[in-house]
Write a protein that holds these residues in place. Structure first.
Motif, mmCIF file in Angstrom:
data_model
loop_
_atom_site.group_PDB
_atom_site.id
_atom_site.type_symbol
_atom_site.label_atom_id
_atom_site.label_comp_id
_atom_site.label_asym_id
_atom_site.label_seq_id
_atom_site.Cartn_x
_atom_site.Cartn_y
_atom_site.Cartn_z
ATOM 1 N N SER A 40 0.837 -1.197 0.000
ATOM 2 C CA SER A 40 0.000 0.000 0.000
ATOM 3 C C SER A 40 0.870 1.244 0.000
ATOM 4 O O SER A 40 2.017 1.232 0.458
ATOM 5 C CB SER A 40 -0.927 -0.007 1.211
ATOM 6 N N THR A 41 0.335 2.345 -0.533
ATOM 7 C CA THR A 41 1.086 3.583 -0.663
ATOM 8 C C THR A 41 0.901 4.467 0.561
ATOM 9 O O THR A 41 -0.213 4.670 1.029
ATOM 10 C CB THR A 41 0.628 4.338 -1.927
ATOM 11 N N VAL A 42 1.994 5.000 1.054
ATOM 12 C CA VAL A 42 1.956 5.927 2.182
ATOM 13 C C VAL A 42 1.522 7.294 1.676
ATOM 14 O O VAL A 42 2.017 7.783 0.661
ATOM 15 C CB VAL A 42 3.351 6.043 2.834
ATOM 16 N N THR A 43 0.608 7.925 2.378
ATOM 17 C CA THR A 43 0.177 9.277 2.037
ATOM 18 C C THR A 43 0.884 10.281 2.943
ATOM 19 O O THR A 43 0.873 10.137 4.167
ATOM 20 C CB THR A 43 -1.346 9.431 2.211
ATOM 21 N N VAL A 44 1.518 11.276 2.339
ATOM 22 C CA VAL A 44 2.189 12.335 3.087
ATOM 23 C C VAL A 44 1.357 13.600 2.966
ATOM 24 O O VAL A 44 1.213 14.163 1.871
ATOM 25 C CB VAL A 44 3.606 12.610 2.531
ATOM 26 N N ARG A 45 0.811 14.063 4.064
ATOM 27 C CA ARG A 45 -0.036 15.256 4.040
ATOM 28 C C ARG A 45 0.828 16.510 4.201
ATOM 29 O O ARG A 45 1.472 16.711 5.229
ATOM 30 C CB ARG A 45 -1.084 15.167 5.148
ATOM 31 N N ILE A 46 0.820 17.336 3.159
ATOM 32 C CA ILE A 46 1.668 18.524 3.086
ATOM 33 C C ILE A 46 0.796 19.733 2.760
ATOM 34 O O ILE A 46 -0.083 19.651 1.902
ATOM 35 C CB ILE A 46 2.748 18.358 1.997
ATOM 36 N N PRO A 47 1.014 20.889 3.410
ATOM 37 C CA PRO A 47 0.224 22.078 3.078
ATOM 38 C C PRO A 47 0.419 22.484 1.622
ATOM 39 O O PRO A 47 1.534 22.424 1.090
ATOM 40 C CB PRO A 47 0.785 23.157 4.022
ATOM 41 N N ASP A 48 -0.665 22.900 0.977
ATOM 42 C CA ASP A 48 -0.561 23.357 -0.413
ATOM 43 C C ASP A 48 0.452 24.497 -0.501
ATOM 44 O O ASP A 48 0.394 25.451 0.276
ATOM 45 C CB ASP A 48 -1.921 23.836 -0.912
ATOM 46 N N PRO A 49 1.400 24.432 -1.440
ATOM 47 C CA PRO A 49 2.501 25.395 -1.475
ATOM 48 C C PRO A 49 2.195 26.731 -2.123
ATOM 49 O O PRO A 49 3.032 27.641 -2.114
ATOM 50 C CB PRO A 49 3.565 24.647 -2.283
ATOM 51 N N GLY A 50 1.028 26.869 -2.744
ATOM 52 C CA GLY A 50 0.733 28.137 -3.402
ATOM 53 C C GLY A 50 1.388 28.254 -4.763
ATOM 54 O O GLY A 50 1.540 27.265 -5.491
ATOM 55 N N ASN A 51 1.849 29.456 -5.086
ATOM 56 C CA ASN A 51 2.259 29.768 -6.449
ATOM 57 C C ASN A 51 3.770 29.840 -6.649
ATOM 58 O O ASN A 51 4.223 30.062 -7.764
ATOM 59 C CB ASN A 51 1.626 31.108 -6.868
ATOM 60 N N SER A 52 4.544 29.676 -5.592
ATOM 61 C CA SER A 52 5.996 29.818 -5.723
ATOM 62 C C SER A 52 6.730 28.827 -4.839
ATOM 63 O O SER A 52 6.193 28.321 -3.855
ATOM 64 C CB SER A 52 6.427 31.250 -5.345
ATOM 65 N N GLY A 53 7.959 28.540 -5.214
ATOM 66 C CA GLY A 53 8.817 27.706 -4.395
ATOM 67 C C GLY A 53 8.998 26.294 -4.893
ATOM 68 O O GLY A 53 8.370 25.848 -5.863
ATOM 69 N N VAL A 54 9.869 25.593 -4.212
ATOM 70 C CA VAL A 54 10.227 24.225 -4.586
ATOM 71 C C VAL A 54 9.027 23.294 -4.593
ATOM 72 O O VAL A 54 8.836 22.496 -5.523
ATOM 73 C CB VAL A 54 11.311 23.711 -3.612
ATOM 74 N N ALA A 87 0.186 25.067 11.886
ATOM 75 C CA ALA A 87 0.656 23.830 11.261
ATOM 76 C C ALA A 87 1.158 22.866 12.329
ATOM 77 O O ALA A 87 0.929 21.654 12.246
ATOM 78 C CB ALA A 87 1.760 24.131 10.257
ATOM 79 N N ALA A 88 1.840 23.395 13.340
ATOM 80 C CA ALA A 88 2.313 22.554 14.443
ATOM 81 C C ALA A 88 1.135 21.931 15.173
ATOM 82 O O ALA A 88 1.159 20.743 15.537
ATOM 83 C CB ALA A 88 3.160 23.380 15.408
ATOM 84 N N ALA A 99 5.559 20.291 7.643
ATOM 85 C CA ALA A 99 5.340 21.738 7.597
ATOM 86 C C ALA A 99 6.685 22.454 7.653
ATOM 87 O O ALA A 99 7.688 21.890 8.096
ATOM 88 C CB ALA A 99 4.455 22.196 8.752
ATOM 89 N N THR A 100 6.682 23.691 7.202
ATOM 90 C CA THR A 100 7.878 24.529 7.223
ATOM 91 C C THR A 100 7.661 25.700 8.161
ATOM 92 O O THR A 100 6.579 26.293 8.196
ATOM 93 C CB THR A 100 8.181 25.059 5.809
ATOM 94 N N GLY A 101 8.683 26.042 8.919
ATOM 95 C CA GLY A 101 8.586 27.183 9.829
ATOM 96 C C GLY A 101 9.972 27.676 10.199
ATOM 97 O O GLY A 101 10.983 27.195 9.681
ATOM 98 N N SER A 102 10.024 28.629 11.107
ATOM 99 C CA SER A 102 11.294 29.171 11.571
ATOM 100 C C SER A 102 11.650 28.584 12.930
ATOM 101 O O SER A 102 10.781 28.068 13.641
ATOM 102 C CB SER A 102 11.202 30.698 11.687
ATOM 103 N N ILE A 103 12.907 28.671 13.302
ATOM 104 C CA ILE A 103 13.305 28.198 14.617
ATOM 105 C C ILE A 103 12.609 29.005 15.705
ATOM 106 O O ILE A 103 12.279 28.475 16.776
ATOM 107 C CB ILE A 103 14.840 28.245 14.795
ATOM 108 N N THR A 104 12.336 30.268 15.426
ATOM 109 C CA THR A 104 11.695 31.113 16.436
ATOM 110 C C THR A 104 10.263 30.669 16.717
ATOM 111 O O THR A 104 9.880 30.463 17.869
ATOM 112 C CB THR A 104 11.732 32.586 15.995
ATOM 113 N N SER A 105 9.469 30.506 15.666
ATOM 114 C CA SER A 105 8.102 30.016 15.867
ATOM 115 C C SER A 105 8.127 28.568 16.318
ATOM 116 O O SER A 105 7.242 28.110 17.053
ATOM 117 C CB SER A 105 7.277 30.157 14.586
ATOM 118 N N GLY A 106 9.163 27.832 15.911
ATOM 119 C CA GLY A 106 9.298 26.450 16.340
ATOM 120 C C GLY A 106 9.502 26.333 17.833
ATOM 121 O O GLY A 106 8.924 25.452 18.487
#
Length: 337
Positions: A40-54, A87-88, A99-106
């Motif tokens: 079976s395939t693992v599903t990775v839930r990731i926030p939609d990235p919008g219009n820019s970025g990797v 996201a946390a 999710a992606t964030g900063s060390i400060t908000s982390g």
């Protein structure tokens, strides 16, 4: 990675091993990770990235699913990318895996009951974050902020940048009024003159600087910021599917290096018109910031030292009640298989 820094080495083994991760529930199973022979395939839930970025490019051309497919996984785009705090909470509630964030908000999120680990680091953005002021405001230095109102996001990058700038300038924090606002609500307040400055990062600063009506009175380099960008993974997911996390890291690392070399190719991925498009002078600003920025890399000992400095600073400034133990929430990506 910043060319002036040494190549990151693996985390010291005592910090964390995959087997030390707390086992929480995870979505799906995969023979590639579990060794059970399941298909079976693992599903990775990731926030939609919008219009820019990797991740936006990975979504559009299918390259992310292709990369994860080799580890028996696929992406489910869930919600939208935004501040790390919600996201946390979503990861803690088993509603999100990455999710992606900063060390400060982390750090402020780690002060709760975290159900996630950080597994990558991107060097602090020396050029793209700082204290933003309107042109003609009369504010020419951090010292000129005394008696002024500065918009910040509470407990996150904005509050850190302001406190760090004031500390470096030898100015007591209570000499400047912090106005707590959500980043997506601040531009209108800033442009209406209801606050005198805005401590902010590239995601929101680009449009303001690109308008030709605002500039940094002090950027990340001048402030001495240790505000890394980090990627986090839900603890239970990492414990059950380490191979998928490693595949995700490999994709982010390789793609971020390509983005740094050709930033324009990662802007306006789905559309070059409308509110999500970056155009004109703002496009030049963004590509410049990206070209100067770092890449997604493993977390090394030198990074951890700087993480700990931020945690100590937050405790000293009473942003957190006590110093948060960062090392307990780090994942050594180079030990994943």
């Amino acid at each position: 990675m910043n060319q002036h820094r040494s190549v990151r080495t693996a985390l010291v083994p005592a910090l964390l091993t995959v087997t030390a991760l707390v086992a929480l529930s995870a979505c799906g199973t995969s023979g590639a990770d579990s060794g059970s022979g399941a298909t079976s395939t693992v599903t990775v839930r990731i926030p939609d990235p919008g219009n820019s970025g990797v991740l936006a490019v990975g979504k559009k051309d299918g390259s992310l699913d292709k990369a994860l497919g080799k580890a028996g996984a696929r992406v489910e785009w869930t919600g939208s990318a935004g501040p790390f705090a919600p996201a946390a909470q979503a990861m803690n509630a088993d509603q999100l895996d990455f999710a992606t964030g900063s060390i400060t908000s982390g750090i402020t999120s780690l002060a709760q009951r975290p159900g996630f680990k950080f597994f990558t680091a991107v060097d602090p953005d020396a050029a793209g974050e700082g204290i933003l002021v309107r042109d003609g405001s009369g504010i020419g230095s951090v010292a000129d902020l005394v008696g002024k109102k500065v918009a910040v996001n509470q407990g996150g990058t904005g509050e850190y940048l302001l406190l760090k700038a004031l500390d470096k300038a030898g100015i007591p924090a209570d000499k400047v009024q912090r106005v707590y606002l959500r980043p997506d609500q601040t531009a209108a307040v800033f442009n209406a003159g209801q606050v005198d400055a805005w401590a902010v990062w590239a995601a929101y600063a680009v449009a303001e600087i690109g308008s030709g009506k605002a500039h940094f009175v002090a950027d990340g380099a001048a402030i001495g910021s240790d505000n890394y960008s980090l990627n986090a993974v839900r603890t239970g997911f990492a414990e059950k599917h380490p191979g998928v996390v490693k595949a995700l890291y490999d994709y982010l690392h390789t793609s971020s290096a390509r983005e740094k070399k050709n930033p324009a190719a990662y802007l306006n991925v789905f559309t070059d018109v409308g509110p999500t498009a970056v155009t004109g002078r703002a496009e030049e600003v963004q590509t410049g910031f990206t070209a100067e920025g770092g890449t997604v890399d493993p977390i090394g000992p030198e990074d951890i030292t700087r993480f700990e400095a931020v945690a100590a600073f937050y405790a000293e400034q009473k942003v957190t009640k006590a110093e948060v133990d960062i090392t307990a929430h780090l994942l050594d990506i180079e030990k994943l298989t």
